[in-house]
Design a protein around this motif. Structure first.
Motif, PDB file in Angstrom:
ATOM      1  N   ARG A 140      -3.837   1.647  -3.197  1.00  0.00           N
ATOM      2  CA  ARG A 140      -3.653   0.205  -3.354  1.00  0.00           C
ATOM      3  C   ARG A 140      -3.899  -0.613  -2.096  1.00  0.00           C
ATOM      4  O   ARG A 140      -3.288  -1.662  -1.891  1.00  0.00           O
ATOM      5  CB  ARG A 140      -2.252  -0.089  -3.895  1.00  0.00           C
ATOM      6  N   GLY A 141      -4.837  -0.165  -1.259  1.00  0.00           N
ATOM      7  CA  GLY A 141      -5.202  -0.993  -0.125  1.00  0.00           C
ATOM      8  C   GLY A 141      -5.776  -2.328  -0.549  1.00  0.00           C
ATOM      9  O   GLY A 141      -5.661  -3.325   0.180  1.00  0.00           O
TER      10      GLY A 141
ATOM     11  N   TYR B 188      -8.314  -1.871   7.296  1.00  0.00           N
ATOM     12  CA  TYR B 188      -7.596  -0.627   7.595  1.00  0.00           C
ATOM     13  C   TYR B 188      -8.274   0.556   6.909  1.00  0.00           C
ATOM     14  O   TYR B 188      -8.548   1.588   7.539  1.00  0.00           O
ATOM     15  CB  TYR B 188      -6.139  -0.738   7.150  1.00  0.00           C
ATOM     16  N   CYS B 189      -8.547   0.419   5.620  1.00  0.00           N
ATOM     17  CA  CYS B 189      -9.175   1.513   4.864  1.00  0.00           C
ATOM     18  C   CYS B 189     -10.566   1.828   5.402  1.00  0.00           C
ATOM     19  O   CYS B 189     -10.971   2.991   5.462  1.00  0.00           O
ATOM     20  CB  CYS B 189      -9.250   1.145   3.383  1.00  0.00           C
ATOM     21  N   LEU B 190     -11.301   0.793   5.795  1.00  0.00           N
ATOM     22  CA  LEU B 190     -12.648   0.988   6.322  1.00  0.00           C
ATOM     23  C   LEU B 190     -12.625   1.778   7.626  1.00  0.00           C
ATOM     24  O   LEU B 190     -13.403   2.721   7.804  1.00  0.00           O
ATOM     25  CB  LEU B 190     -13.327  -0.365   6.533  1.00  0.00           C
TER      26      LEU B 190
ATOM     27  N   MET C 196       0.843  -1.196   0.000  1.00  0.00           N
ATOM     28  CA  MET C 196       0.000   0.000   0.000  1.00  0.00           C
ATOM     29  C   MET C 196       0.877   1.243   0.000  1.00  0.00           C
ATOM     30  O   MET C 196       1.865   1.320   0.734  1.00  0.00           O
ATOM     31  CB  MET C 196      -0.903  -0.007   1.234  1.00  0.00           C
ATOM     32  N   ARG C 197       0.540   2.209  -0.829  1.00  0.00           N
ATOM     33  CA  ARG C 197       1.277   3.466  -0.854  1.00  0.00           C
ATOM     34  C   ARG C 197       1.057   4.231   0.450  1.00  0.00           C
ATOM     35  O   ARG C 197      -0.043   4.220   1.010  1.00  0.00           O
ATOM     36  CB  ARG C 197       0.830   4.338  -2.026  1.00  0.00           C
ATOM     37  N   SER C 198       2.080   4.918   0.900  1.00  0.00           N
ATOM     38  CA  SER C 198       1.961   5.713   2.122  1.00  0.00           C
ATOM     39  C   SER C 198       1.008   6.872   1.909  1.00  0.00           C
ATOM     40  O   SER C 198       0.947   7.462   0.830  1.00  0.00           O
ATOM     41  CB  SER C 198       3.334   6.264   2.535  1.00  0.00           C
ATOM     42  N   SER C 199       0.260   7.194   2.949  1.00  0.00           N
ATOM     43  CA  SER C 199      -0.644   8.343   2.888  1.00  0.00           C
ATOM     44  C   SER C 199      -0.088   9.450   3.775  1.00  0.00           C
ATOM     45  O   SER C 199      -0.068   9.334   4.988  1.00  0.00           O
ATOM     46  CB  SER C 199      -2.052   7.957   3.358  1.00  0.00           C
ATOM     47  N   GLY C 200       0.404  10.496   3.142  1.00  0.00           N
ATOM     48  CA  GLY C 200       0.908  11.625   3.907  1.00  0.00           C
ATOM     49  C   GLY C 200       2.253  11.337   4.554  1.00  0.00           C
ATOM     50  O   GLY C 200       2.833  10.257   4.423  1.00  0.00           O
ATOM     51  N   SER C 201       2.771  12.309   5.258  1.00  0.00           N
ATOM     52  CA  SER C 201       4.036  12.184   5.967  1.00  0.00           C
ATOM     53  C   SER C 201       3.975  13.043   7.219  1.00  0.00           C
ATOM     54  O   SER C 201       3.145  13.942   7.334  1.00  0.00           O
ATOM     55  CB  SER C 201       5.198  12.618   5.063  1.00  0.00           C
TER      56      SER C 201
ATOM     57  N   ASN D 149     -12.433   9.215   1.238  1.00  0.00           N
ATOM     58  CA  ASN D 149     -11.262   8.633   1.900  1.00  0.00           C
ATOM     59  C   ASN D 149     -11.111   7.158   1.565  1.00  0.00           C
ATOM     60  O   ASN D 149      -9.998   6.681   1.315  1.00  0.00           O
ATOM     61  CB  ASN D 149     -11.350   8.823   3.414  1.00  0.00           C
ATOM     62  N   PHE D 150     -12.226   6.429   1.563  1.00  0.00           N
ATOM     63  CA  PHE D 150     -12.147   5.003   1.248  1.00  0.00           C
ATOM     64  C   PHE D 150     -11.679   4.794  -0.184  1.00  0.00           C
ATOM     65  O   PHE D 150     -10.827   3.941  -0.456  1.00  0.00           O
ATOM     66  CB  PHE D 150     -13.493   4.315   1.464  1.00  0.00           C
ATOM     67  N   PHE D 151     -12.211   5.571  -1.124  1.00  0.00           N
ATOM     68  CA  PHE D 151     -11.798   5.441  -2.524  1.00  0.00           C
ATOM     69  C   PHE D 151     -10.311   5.732  -2.675  1.00  0.00           C
ATOM     70  O   PHE D 151      -9.588   5.011  -3.387  1.00  0.00           O
ATOM     71  CB  PHE D 151     -12.612   6.389  -3.401  1.00  0.00           C
ATOM     72  N   ARG D 152      -9.836   6.781  -2.005  1.00  0.00           N
ATOM     73  CA  ARG D 152      -8.425   7.150  -2.102  1.00  0.00           C
ATOM     74  C   ARG D 152      -7.522   6.050  -1.532  1.00  0.00           C
ATOM     75  O   ARG D 152      -6.544   5.644  -2.169  1.00  0.00           O
ATOM     76  CB  ARG D 152      -8.181   8.467  -1.359  1.00  0.00           C
TER      77      ARG D 152
END
Length: 256
Positions: free
Chosen positions: A217-218, A228-230, A122-127, A208-211
């Motif tokens: 790639r969740g 996690y995404c949910l 999964m790609r990182s979200s933010g930093s 947020n869920f779509f992103r």
């Protein structure tokens, strides 16, 4: 070589604090500010060599981080959460920064660990900004996702390697975290004069869920990725619902 303080906030983190502190073994000083834990967190931290200070007068995350600053002695300070761990790769990269004497503000990204599985696909979200030249920090501000107010602006750089973040271990723990962060997010938005409601919450949760699930790639991380995404999306939903229906009950900030 400049010295490093690793600074950790805790509240009832007996399950994770040992792994967290052991991962920071290379630091010159490990400081823990504990919010009067009832599960032995402070005792475990002391047994592993950390310097522990207990404050039972909860005033928010920014105040707790300011307290960490008062006890830190290192030239650099790295803020580590109790549910996080350094990887050997990040440790080596951090040591190289210390050796260079670079006084930039350093941010990093996470590898989320959810329900026993690292979500590496999964790609990182933010930093998040975590490493500072200690003398640059004047104070912290913010209800949740607090930020440092600096005396002198520095360049912003990013670590190549990521920090392990054990963000979701159990369904029960995830539900508790959802409630805490939804309320904190609602308090923050209430202070900014924003409004909420069910429709606003639904739009925030859906986007947020779509992103997270599709764009980041969740979906490649199996059921753990879906959960996690949910949970992150539900937090968005209840943040705006609480902002609409719980506004009169937002006087007391919840602890993490």
């Amino acid at each position: 070589m400049p010295q490093l303080t690793v600074a950790i906030l805790t509240l009832n983190e007996a399950r994770r604090i040992a792994s967290c502190i052991r991962s920071a073994h290379f630091a010159d000083q490990i400081v823990v500010v504990d919010s009067a834990s009832k599960d032995g967190t402070a005792e475990i931290a002391r047994s592993l060599g950390a310097e522990v200070h207990v404050y039972d007068d909860w005033q928010g995350f920014a105040v707790q981080r300011d307290r960490l600053l008062t006890h830190a002695t290192g030239d650099y300070i790295f803020f580590l959460d109790a549910d996080e761990e350094f990887t050997p790769e990040l440790e080596a990269e951090l040591k190289a920064v210390l050796a260079s004497g670079d006084k930039s503000v350093w941010e990093l990204r996470w590898i989320q660990v959810a329900f026993g599985r690292p979500l590496t696909l999964m790609r990182s979200s933010g930093s998040v900004q975590r490493l500072f030249w200690r003398a640059d920090i004047e104070r912290f501000e913010g209800v949740v996702h607090e930020h440092a107010v600096l005396r002198e602006q520095r360049p912003l750089r990013r670590f190549k390697h990521r920090l392990l973040h054990h963000s979701r271990e159990t369904i029960h723990g995830s539900l508790l975290k959802l409630a805490q962060y939804a309320q904190l997010g609602a308090v923050k938005r209430a202070r900014l004069g924003k409004t909420g409601g069910i429709f606003r919450g639904f739009l925030s949760a859906a986007s947020n869920f779509f992103r997270l699930y599709f764009l980041q790639r969740g979906f490649m991380c199996g059921p753990q990725g879906f959960l996690y995404c949910l949970f992150v999306s539900l937090e968005s939903f209840f943040r705006y619902v609480a902002l609409r229906y719980d506004r009169s009950h937002m006087q007391t900030l919840p602890k993490r």
